[in-house]
Scaffold this motif. Structure first.
Motif, PDB file in Angstrom:
ATOM      1  N   ASN A 125      41.077  27.586  65.503  1.00  0.00           N
ATOM      2  CA  ASN A 125      40.366  27.672  64.230  1.00  0.00           C
ATOM      3  C   ASN A 125      41.196  28.460  63.227  1.00  0.00           C
ATOM      4  OD1 ASN A 125      38.239  26.240  65.365  1.00  0.00           O
ATOM      5  ND2 ASN A 125      37.087  28.087  65.905  1.00  0.00           N
ATOM      6  N   VAL A 126      40.755  28.454  61.987  1.00  0.00           N
ATOM      7  CA  VAL A 126      41.529  29.076  60.907  1.00  0.00           C
ATOM      8  C   VAL A 126      40.645  30.059  60.150  1.00  0.00           C
ATOM      9  CG1 VAL A 126      42.865  28.650  58.807  1.00  0.00           C
ATOM     10  CG2 VAL A 126      42.937  26.999  60.685  1.00  0.00           C
ATOM     11  N   SER A 127      41.148  31.265  59.946  1.00  0.00           N
ATOM     12  CA  SER A 127      40.418  32.267  59.165  1.00  0.00           C
ATOM     13  C   SER A 127      40.797  32.154  57.696  1.00  0.00           C
ATOM     14  CB  SER A 127      40.756  33.678  59.665  1.00  0.00           C
ATOM     15  OG  SER A 127      42.110  33.994  59.376  1.00  0.00           O
ATOM     16  N   GLY A 128      40.030  32.833  56.858  1.00  0.00           N
ATOM     17  CA  GLY A 128      40.329  32.820  55.434  1.00  0.00           C
ATOM     18  C   GLY A 128      41.688  33.405  55.116  1.00  0.00           C
ATOM     19  N   SER A 129      42.028  34.520  55.777  1.00  0.00           N
ATOM     20  CA  SER A 129      43.318  35.158  55.500  1.00  0.00           C
ATOM     21  C   SER A 129      44.478  34.271  55.939  1.00  0.00           C
ATOM     22  CB  SER A 129      43.385  36.519  56.210  1.00  0.00           C
ATOM     23  OG  SER A 129      43.252  36.368  57.612  1.00  0.00           O
ATOM     24  N   GLU A 130      44.311  33.544  57.055  1.00  0.00           N
ATOM     25  CA  GLU A 130      45.373  32.634  57.494  1.00  0.00           C
ATOM     26  C   GLU A 130      45.557  31.492  56.500  1.00  0.00           C
ATOM     27  OE1 GLU A 130      45.216  32.858  62.354  1.00  0.00           O
ATOM     28  OE2 GLU A 130      43.643  31.752  61.305  1.00  0.00           O
ATOM     29  N   ALA A 131      44.449  30.931  56.020  1.00  0.00           N
ATOM     30  CA  ALA A 131      44.524  29.837  55.060  1.00  0.00           C
ATOM     31  C   ALA A 131      45.169  30.293  53.747  1.00  0.00           C
ATOM     32  CB  ALA A 131      43.127  29.281  54.792  1.00  0.00           C
ATOM     33  N   VAL A 132      44.847  31.502  53.337  1.00  0.00           N
ATOM     34  CA  VAL A 132      45.436  32.037  52.103  1.00  0.00           C
ATOM     35  C   VAL A 132      46.940  32.206  52.247  1.00  0.00           C
ATOM     36  CG1 VAL A 132      45.607  34.131  50.706  1.00  0.00           C
ATOM     37  CG2 VAL A 132      43.374  33.159  51.201  1.00  0.00           C
ATOM     38  N   GLU A 133      47.381  32.707  53.393  1.00  0.00           N
ATOM     39  CA  GLU A 133      48.819  32.899  53.591  1.00  0.00           C
ATOM     40  C   GLU A 133      49.553  31.565  53.645  1.00  0.00           C
ATOM     41  OE1 GLU A 133      52.456  35.022  54.201  1.00  0.00           O
ATOM     42  OE2 GLU A 133      50.552  35.323  53.154  1.00  0.00           O
ATOM     43  N   LEU A 134      48.982  30.576  54.331  1.00  0.00           N
ATOM     44  CA  LEU A 134      49.600  29.249  54.342  1.00  0.00           C
ATOM     45  C   LEU A 134      49.674  28.692  52.915  1.00  0.00           C
ATOM     46  CD1 LEU A 134      47.908  27.584  57.452  1.00  0.00           C
ATOM     47  CD2 LEU A 134      50.307  28.269  57.240  1.00  0.00           C
ATOM     48  N   SER A 135      48.630  28.907  52.141  1.00  0.00           N
ATOM     49  CA  SER A 135      48.601  28.418  50.755  1.00  0.00           C
ATOM     50  C   SER A 135      49.650  29.126  49.909  1.00  0.00           C
ATOM     51  CB  SER A 135      47.208  28.625  50.159  1.00  0.00           C
ATOM     52  OG  SER A 135      46.232  27.901  50.879  1.00  0.00           O
ATOM     53  N   ARG A 136      49.791  30.425  50.120  1.00  0.00           N
ATOM     54  CA  ARG A 136      50.779  31.188  49.333  1.00  0.00           C
ATOM     55  C   ARG A 136      52.187  30.678  49.591  1.00  0.00           C
ATOM     56  NH1 ARG A 136      54.325  35.395  49.639  1.00  0.00           N
ATOM     57  NH2 ARG A 136      54.051  35.640  51.886  1.00  0.00           N
ATOM     58  N   LEU A 137      52.506  30.477  50.861  1.00  0.00           N
ATOM     59  CA  LEU A 137      53.848  30.000  51.202  1.00  0.00           C
ATOM     60  C   LEU A 137      54.076  28.591  50.674  1.00  0.00           C
ATOM     61  CD1 LEU A 137      54.015  31.313  54.894  1.00  0.00           C
ATOM     62  CD2 LEU A 137      55.185  32.264  52.895  1.00  0.00           C
ATOM     63  N   THR A 138      53.047  27.763  50.720  1.00  0.00           N
ATOM     64  CA  THR A 138      53.174  26.397  50.205  1.00  0.00           C
ATOM     65  C   THR A 138      53.362  26.398  48.690  1.00  0.00           C
ATOM     66  OG1 THR A 138      51.789  25.566  52.014  1.00  0.00           O
ATOM     67  CG2 THR A 138      52.030  24.145  50.078  1.00  0.00           C
ATOM     68  N   LEU A 139      52.575  27.210  47.997  1.00  0.00           N
ATOM     69  CA  LEU A 139      52.712  27.334  46.541  1.00  0.00           C
ATOM     70  C   LEU A 139      54.114  27.800  46.170  1.00  0.00           C
ATOM     71  CD1 LEU A 139      49.258  28.923  45.730  1.00  0.00           C
ATOM     72  CD2 LEU A 139      50.076  26.738  44.827  1.00  0.00           C
ATOM     73  N   ASN A 140      54.657  28.715  46.966  1.00  0.00           N
ATOM     74  CA  ASN A 140      56.004  29.215  46.709  1.00  0.00           C
ATOM     75  C   ASN A 140      57.025  28.095  46.824  1.00  0.00           C
ATOM     76  OD1 ASN A 140      57.814  31.481  46.217  1.00  0.00           O
ATOM     77  ND2 ASN A 140      58.468  31.194  48.346  1.00  0.00           N
TER      78      ASN A 140
ATOM     79  N   PHE B 232      45.259  25.587  44.392  1.00  0.00           N
ATOM     80  CA  PHE B 232      46.319  24.663  43.968  1.00  0.00           C
ATOM     81  C   PHE B 232      45.936  23.997  42.654  1.00  0.00           C
ATOM     82  CE2 PHE B 232      47.066  25.247  48.412  1.00  0.00           C
ATOM     83  CZ  PHE B 232      48.456  25.200  48.546  1.00  0.00           C
ATOM     84  N   PRO B 233      46.613  24.356  41.570  1.00  0.00           N
ATOM     85  CA  PRO B 233      46.285  23.784  40.249  1.00  0.00           C
ATOM     86  C   PRO B 233      46.322  22.261  40.222  1.00  0.00           C
ATOM     87  CG  PRO B 233      47.772  25.643  40.033  1.00  0.00           C
ATOM     88  CD  PRO B 233      47.681  25.348  41.493  1.00  0.00           C
ATOM     89  N   GLU B 234      47.260  21.646  40.934  1.00  0.00           N
ATOM     90  CA  GLU B 234      47.376  20.189  40.884  1.00  0.00           C
ATOM     91  C   GLU B 234      46.186  19.508  41.563  1.00  0.00           C
ATOM     92  OE1 GLU B 234      50.025  18.005  43.596  1.00  0.00           O
ATOM     93  OE2 GLU B 234      50.938  19.956  43.989  1.00  0.00           O
ATOM     94  N   VAL B 235      45.520  20.235  42.469  1.00  0.00           N
ATOM     95  CA  VAL B 235      44.307  19.698  43.077  1.00  0.00           C
ATOM     96  C   VAL B 235      43.125  19.909  42.125  1.00  0.00           C
ATOM     97  CG1 VAL B 235      42.693  19.887  45.013  1.00  0.00           C
ATOM     98  CG2 VAL B 235      45.162  20.080  45.419  1.00  0.00           C
ATOM     99  N   ARG B 236      43.065  21.084  41.545  1.00  0.00           N
ATOM    100  CA  ARG B 236      41.943  21.415  40.663  1.00  0.00           C
ATOM    101  C   ARG B 236      41.937  20.527  39.410  1.00  0.00           C
ATOM    102  NH1 ARG B 236      42.814  26.309  40.845  1.00  0.00           N
ATOM    103  NH2 ARG B 236      43.646  26.903  38.818  1.00  0.00           N
ATOM    104  N   TYR B 237      43.139  20.216  38.893  1.00  0.00           N
ATOM    105  CA  TYR B 237      43.207  19.445  37.650  1.00  0.00           C
ATOM    106  C   TYR B 237      43.744  18.029  37.843  1.00  0.00           C
ATOM    107  CZ  TYR B 237      42.759  24.191  35.864  1.00  0.00           C
ATOM    108  OH  TYR B 237      42.329  25.465  35.615  1.00  0.00           O
ATOM    109  N   GLY B 238      44.127  17.670  39.061  1.00  0.00           N
ATOM    110  CA  GLY B 238      44.722  16.356  39.305  1.00  0.00           C
ATOM    111  C   GLY B 238      43.707  15.227  39.254  1.00  0.00           C
ATOM    112  N   GLN B 239      44.209  14.015  39.054  1.00  0.00           N
ATOM    113  CA  GLN B 239      43.387  12.821  38.991  1.00  0.00           C
ATOM    114  C   GLN B 239      43.776  11.878  40.128  1.00  0.00           C
ATOM    115  OE1 GLN B 239      40.844  12.370  36.824  1.00  0.00           O
ATOM    116  NE2 GLN B 239      41.299  14.428  36.031  1.00  0.00           N
ATOM    117  N   SER B 240      42.776  11.251  40.715  1.00  0.00           N
ATOM    118  CA  SER B 240      43.026  10.342  41.822  1.00  0.00           C
ATOM    119  C   SER B 240      42.684   8.910  41.416  1.00  0.00           C
ATOM    120  CB  SER B 240      42.178  10.735  43.033  1.00  0.00           C
ATOM    121  OG  SER B 240      42.300   9.781  44.062  1.00  0.00           O
ATOM    122  N   ARG B 241      43.435   7.952  41.965  1.00  0.00           N
ATOM    123  CA  ARG B 241      43.195   6.548  41.678  1.00  0.00           C
ATOM    124  C   ARG B 241      42.335   5.891  42.758  1.00  0.00           C
ATOM    125  NH1 ARG B 241      49.295   4.613  39.852  1.00  0.00           N
ATOM    126  NH2 ARG B 241      49.493   6.044  38.060  1.00  0.00           N
ATOM    127  N   GLN B 242      41.969   6.644  43.773  1.00  0.00           N
ATOM    128  CA  GLN B 242      41.151   6.064  44.828  1.00  0.00           C
ATOM    129  C   GLN B 242      39.857   6.864  44.988  1.00  0.00           C
ATOM    130  OE1 GLN B 242      42.818   6.515  48.796  1.00  0.00           O
ATOM    131  NE2 GLN B 242      44.031   8.295  48.145  1.00  0.00           N
TER     132      GLN B 242
END
Length: 462
Positions: free
Chosen positions: A441-456, A333-343
């Motif tokens: 529990n969550v596997s890598g492939s499951e996390a990637v698919e959830l991330s893909r759908l969220t990014l979409n 997620f680019p907004e996480v990688r480059y985002g700034q937090s105030r806390q």
């Protein structure tokens, strides 16, 4: 004392039990006395002759014997065999077998001779019993294996028959011919056994049968199909990919095979190859919405190859820790990688973690939680499905203007499990609330698919 197995064969051959043997001897004495002086008697009946086909499998007992015989031993046992075949002299054969085995219980040609008596009498079950178990050193003993194979075949035990014939197929043309004849049927039998084992959850039995199948019939299509089924049951994606790739090569028109191969390439093989396969399928079936979605997923997974190697490794993980999951969110997620937090949230247990910076960024953006009382993130604990879906929900809530599927929720609202499951179901991250499975529990492939759908949903290019 009871009768030995060979004596039992002799008694069965005569049709008498052990208790009637003395009476038989007395009867013979009386008969001989009664006929003394007669002009002639009828010739005794000879043993049933072997069929032309059986003659190829009932050979002199010394044939192919792997041990060294003493002078004259082979001649004696083979001579008794010839008398058995030509004149039907069963008693002579059994007597010699008993005599030889009393001196040496491991004199295998004598066992073969006794089994041949049983075979000629039609007792193929008894013949097989005498020859089983077959010691490993006798695997290329032609006389033994031919008779064992033929006896098993006559009882319709085709797998045992094939095993015996296959042992000497390189040494004997009759055995070689039988392996070719029985091969299709044996493949079907073993494939059915494997299917039954898998249906009943007996994966170890299925694997054992598959090992035999691959040893005997490595190139058979049923073997490859069985290998794919066993690998899938064992969650061995790499083995399944090898089998499916070979099957797909044999039938390039099989759509289901092509799709499965493409999926496996994306998961454990060559992501580029998986992408190309899905591109070909999508072009061939342009109206298939599911294929278009798979193509989008393939493009996303292929782009993951541009990420650092440590991020790529997480994709194939069977179980992600909380630290792993935080790192995956950071990289995807680019907004996480480059985002700034105030806390600033403090987690004392991440200082020596390999993904320390990634975890801190995800925590400070409020995507994942810290135990505020203990100031601990628990980076090594497996991430739960609820935690992963909660993180996706928080990412969706950051979208402006708000997504319709999140309802009236806002960024800082409290999220319980029921609320999270409702949001991710409404937004299409999972098919139904039943797929929420909070404690899983969550596997890598499951996390990637959830991330893909969220990014979409967030409208971020993939």
């Amino acid at each position: 004392m009871g009768l030995s197995p060979l004596q039992q064969t002799a008694v069965r051959s005569s049709g008498l039990s052990s208790r009637t043997v003395p009476w038989r001897l007395l009867g013979l004495t009386v008969l001989i006395a009664a006929i003394t002086g007669c002009a002639g008697v009828d010739e005794p009946e000879t043993a049933p002759r072997l069929s032309v086909e059986d003659q190829r499998f009932v050979v002199p007992p010394s044939t192919g014997y792997p041990r060294t015989l003493r002078p004259g031993e082979a001649d004696r046992v083979d001579s008794a065999f010839q008398s058995l075949i030509r004149e039907g002299e069963r008693e002579k054969a059994i007597s010699l077998s008993e005599q030889l085995l009393s001196r040496n219980p491991d004199f295998h040609p004598a066992i073969v001779l006794a089994a041949q008596v049983a075979f000629l009498d039609g007792d193929t079950n008894r013949a097989q019993e005498l020859l089983v178990p077959s010691p490993a050193e006798l695997s290329e003993y032609t006389g033994w294996q031919l008779l064992l194979g033929r006896s098993a075949e006559k009882q319709n035990d085709l797998v045992a028959a094939f095993a015996a014939y296959d042992n000497v197929a390189n040494l004997n043309s009759a055995a070689r011919g039988k392996t070719e004849e029985l091969r299709p049927r044996v493949a079907q039998i073993l494939a059915q056994r494997i299917e039954d084992d898998l249906q009943k959850g007996r994966s170890e039995d299925a694997s054992a049968e598959l090992a035999r199948m691959e040893g005997w019939l490595p190139e058979d299509t049923l073997t490859l199909e069985s290998a794919a089924a066993v690998a899938r049951a064992l969650d061995d994606s790499e083995a399944e990919l090898r089998a499916v790739t070979r099957l797909s090569g044999r039938d390039p028109t099989d759509r289901s095979l092509a799709e499965r191969r493409a999926t496996l390439e994306l998961e454990v093989g060559d992501a580029g190859a998986g992408l190309r396969l899905f591109q070909e399928l999508a072009a061939k079936y342009p109206g298939d919405v599911a294929l278009q979605d798979e193509l989008a997923r393939a493009r996303f997974l292929w782009r993951l190859q541009l990420l650092p190697i440590e991020a790529q490794d997480l994709v194939n993980s069977t179980e992600l820790s909380r630290g792993d999951f935080a790192a995956m969110i950071f990289w995807l997620f680019p907004e996480v990688r480059y985002g700034q937090s105030r806390q600033v949230r403090i987690a004392n247990d991440v200082l020596d973690q390999p993904y320390r910076e990634e975890i801190v960024r995800v925590v400070n953006l409020g995507i994942m939680d810290v135990d505020e009382r203990l100031h601990q993130f628990s980076p090594t604990r497996p991430v739960t499905r609820t935690e992963s879906l909660t993180s996706m929900t928080r990412l969706l809530l950051r979208r402006q203007p708000p997504l319709a599927c999140v309802g009236g929720l806002r960024t800082h609202d409290s999220l319980d499990t029921e609320t999270v499951c409702g949001v991710v179901t409404s937004c299409g991250l999972i098919a139904s609330a039943a797929d929420c499975r909070p404690s899983a529990n969550v596997s890598g492939s499951e996390a990637v698919e959830l991330s893909r759908l969220t990014l979409n949903l967030l409208g971020i290019p993939q």
